[in-house]
Design an enzyme around this catalytic site. Structure first.
Site, PDB file in Angstrom:
ATOM      1  N   HIS A  62      35.267  43.961  42.939  1.00 30.15           N
ATOM      2  CA  HIS A  62      35.897  43.889  41.612  1.00 30.15           C
ATOM      3  C   HIS A  62      37.169  44.729  41.666  1.00 30.15           C
ATOM      4  O   HIS A  62      37.095  45.957  41.796  1.00 30.15           O
ATOM      5  CB  HIS A  62      34.951  44.427  40.536  1.00 30.15           C
ATOM      6  CG  HIS A  62      33.714  43.599  40.372  1.00 30.15           C
ATOM      7  ND1 HIS A  62      33.670  42.478  39.573  1.00 30.15           N
ATOM      8  CD2 HIS A  62      32.486  43.704  40.931  1.00 30.15           C
ATOM      9  CE1 HIS A  62      32.446  41.940  39.640  1.00 30.15           C
ATOM     10  NE2 HIS A  62      31.721  42.660  40.461  1.00 30.15           N
ATOM     11  N   ARG A  70      39.608  44.510  39.247  1.00 29.50           N
ATOM     12  CA  ARG A  70      39.898  44.838  37.829  1.00 29.50           C
ATOM     13  C   ARG A  70      41.279  44.440  37.321  1.00 29.50           C
ATOM     14  O   ARG A  70      41.568  44.610  36.148  1.00 29.50           O
ATOM     15  CB  ARG A  70      39.714  46.333  37.552  1.00 29.50           C
ATOM     16  CG  ARG A  70      38.332  46.860  37.881  1.00 29.50           C
ATOM     17  CD  ARG A  70      37.281  46.211  37.016  1.00 29.50           C
ATOM     18  NE  ARG A  70      35.994  46.859  37.144  1.00 29.50           N
ATOM     19  CZ  ARG A  70      34.839  46.212  37.197  1.00 29.50           C
ATOM     20  NH1 ARG A  70      34.808  44.893  37.153  1.00 29.50           N
ATOM     21  NH2 ARG A  70      33.707  46.856  37.284  1.00 29.50           N
ATOM     22  N   ASP A  96      30.311  35.696  38.518  1.00 33.43           N
ATOM     23  CA  ASP A  96      29.703  37.028  38.702  1.00 33.43           C
ATOM     24  C   ASP A  96      29.980  37.977  37.537  1.00 33.43           C
ATOM     25  O   ASP A  96      31.059  38.014  36.969  1.00 33.43           O
ATOM     26  CB  ASP A  96      30.181  37.694  39.995  1.00 33.43           C
ATOM     27  CG  ASP A  96      29.489  39.027  40.181  1.00 33.43           C
ATOM     28  OD1 ASP A  96      28.264  39.041  40.266  1.00 33.43           O
ATOM     29  OD2 ASP A  96      30.183  40.061  40.187  1.00 33.43           O
ATOM     30  N   ASP A 126      29.838  44.866  46.107  1.00 31.44           N
ATOM     31  CA  ASP A 126      29.843  44.849  44.634  1.00 31.44           C
ATOM     32  C   ASP A 126      30.586  46.086  44.113  1.00 31.44           C
ATOM     33  O   ASP A 126      30.175  46.717  43.129  1.00 31.44           O
ATOM     34  CB  ASP A 126      28.431  44.766  44.043  1.00 31.44           C
ATOM     35  CG  ASP A 126      28.461  44.344  42.575  1.00 31.44           C
ATOM     36  OD1 ASP A 126      29.565  44.099  42.032  1.00 31.44           O
ATOM     37  OD2 ASP A 126      27.385  44.263  41.959  1.00 31.44           O
TER      38      ASP A 126
HETATM   39  O1  DOR Z   1      26.887  46.245  38.346  1.00 31.30           O
HETATM   40  C1  DOR Z   1      27.651  45.300  38.228  1.00 31.30           C
HETATM   41  N1  DOR Z   1      28.930  45.483  37.859  1.00 31.30           N
HETATM   42  N2  DOR Z   1      27.194  44.061  38.412  1.00 31.30           N
HETATM   43  C2  DOR Z   1      27.933  42.974  38.123  1.00 31.30           C
HETATM   44  O2  DOR Z   1      27.451  41.879  38.308  1.00 31.30           O
HETATM   45  C3  DOR Z   1      29.273  43.124  37.550  1.00 31.30           C
HETATM   46  C4  DOR Z   1      29.859  44.421  37.921  1.00 31.30           C
HETATM   47  C5  DOR Z   1      31.107  44.777  37.143  1.00 31.30           C
HETATM   48  O3  DOR Z   1      31.993  43.933  37.014  1.00 31.30           O
HETATM   49  O4  DOR Z   1      31.215  45.924  36.692  1.00 31.30           O
END
Ligand code: DOR
Length: 429
Positions: free
Chosen positions: A63, A65, A153, A306
């Protein structure tokens, strides 16, 4: 420019095997691999004594952001964290704002990645518009723009008919759908794994079956459509077993596990700290052991971070309000080597060439280290013991659960298309 870099003294580990070798890189490509190479003409010599030289790591699940939540991470800071973690390629998750559901947004992400120049950033596309689970994104247009992996996701696709249609479409396009397996009806209000600990702590639980039902549903949809599915952040023993059975049936199902699901358990929520809140949640030791076993026997193909940066003020909220997620890129190798009892080459496979194949980047990443190949390389000391120093993290956020936790294995150098992005553990830009 004929820039020449020599990596000396290391042990090369790639999908063809292991050998002691120096590696010469010229103009972005591996030029020579041999037991001893002459350093005379090298512009830069990178020492790799006691280290492994492997193809660069590929993260299927980052991610970044940006756009939308730049206070938590930007494509540049996330790419720097990736490089420091030994990654040469990351798949950027689509839960940005706006969502990565159009060509213009994925092109923006790709361009920002190129501008940062620290890691190959491959945007995923969302399966549904706005990740709302109602209407399919323009998968064809996105695929034509180079998107290979599609996922909602953050959420799973709840509607089985929509998922079936997406799979049929994906099969025609030759792209991969990656599922966040969570039946939402069963996890409303949940903050941690449902089990003995959540009862003791008095917190609402996220039952394992909420994941397993969707793992099972999607495996059956794969059987029906023939389209491949990649299962994201698999976290329960039963999910591992379901994937094992699907593979035994020859179905095109792949799966990943995160460093936190092989190293941390739900007991850590005892202090009610949102640092340990993640989705799917930390589970029991029996689940952790099953996930490790799944990686060992190849049921789980890849280690994926993740990496989910969150600004401090959001993680400092009470557990029910704080967002789920933890940092992962800079600690994935150190956590994996500290917690997995499997041959080093298998760990590297799960970090590099196996995810490269799933991400559709195997023409550039996870390649054999041989003359003519793109020089996307990671040099790491598999035995270095270290601990995270939060102030030194390249990520803009600090939500790592590993402060004070012994890690094993540290990245020394990373090369992206022949250019060092990390030298002696420091980012070059
Ligand atoms: O813990 C998580 N954070 N799981 C996810 O599926 C999304 C992610 C997030 O975008 O913060």
């Amino acid at each position: 420019m004929n820039e020449q870099i020599l990596i000396t003294g290391g042990r090369v580990v790639d999908l063809t095997g292991e050998r002691r070798a120096d590696v010469r890189v010229i103009d972005g490509r591996v030029a020579d691999v041999a037991p001893s190479l002459d350093p005379t003409d090298a512009d830069e010599v990178l020492t790799a004594d006691g280290c492994v030289v492997s193809p660069g790591f590929v993260d299927l699940h980052t991610h970044l952001r940006e756009p939308g939540r730049e206070e938590a991470e930007t494509i540049e800071t996330g790419s720097r964290a990736a490089a420091l973690g030994g990654y040469t390629c990351v798949v950027a998750m689509p839960n940005t704002d706006p969502t990565q559901d159009s060509v213009s947004v994925v092109e923006f992400v790709r361009r920002q990645g190129e501008a940062a120049g620290l890691c190959d950033v491959r945007p995923s596309g969302s399966i549904t518009i706005g990740r709302l689970g109602e209407q399919l994104s323009p998968l064809g247009e996105l695929s034509a723009a180079g998107v290979h992996l599609f996922t909602d996701d953050g959420d799973g696709v709840q509607d089985p008919l929509l998922m079936r249609r997406a799979l049929e479409y994906a099969a025609d396009l030759g792209v991969v759908l990656a599922q966040h397996c969570e039946v939402k009806r069963l996890t409303e209000g949940a903050v941690m794994h449902e089990g003995r600990c959540c009862s003791t702590f008095g917190l609402p639980g996220w039952p394992s079956v909420a994941e397993e039902l969707m793992v099972f549903r999607d495996i059956e949809l794969v059987r029906l459509t023939g389209a491949p599915v990649h299962i994201l952040h698999l976290s329960t023993a039963r999910s591992v077993e379901l994937v094992r059975m699907a593979k035994a049936d020859g179905l095109p199902v792949t799966a990943e596990a995160t460093p936190h699901h092989i190293s941390l358990t739900d007991e850590l929520l005892a202090g009610y700290s949102a640092l340990y809140k993640v989705n799917p949640p930390l589970r029991t030791m029996a689940d952790v052991e099953a996930v490790r076993a799944g990686l060992s026997d190849g049921t789980i193909d890849a280690i994926a971070t993740d990496h989910a940066p969150h600004a401090a003020e959001t993680k400092e909220q009470p557990l029910d309000q704080a967002p789920p997620g933890m940092l992962g890129l800079e600690t994935a190798l150190g956590v994996s080597l500290a917690h997995l009892d499997m041959p080093l080459a298998d760990v590297v496979a799960a970090l590099s060439w196996k995810p490269a194949a799933i991400a559709g980047v195997a023409d550039q990443h996870g390649r054999p280290i041989a003359s003519g190949e793109p020089a996307n390389l990671t040099v790491f000391d598999p035995n270095e013991a270290w601990e995270v120093q939060p102030a030194k993290l390249a990520s803009k956020s600090r939500n790592t659960p590993y402060v004070g936790v012994p890690l094993e294995g540290r990245v020394r150098h990373t090369l992206l298309h022949g250019t060092p992005t990390v030298i002696q553990g420091d980012a070059t830009r």
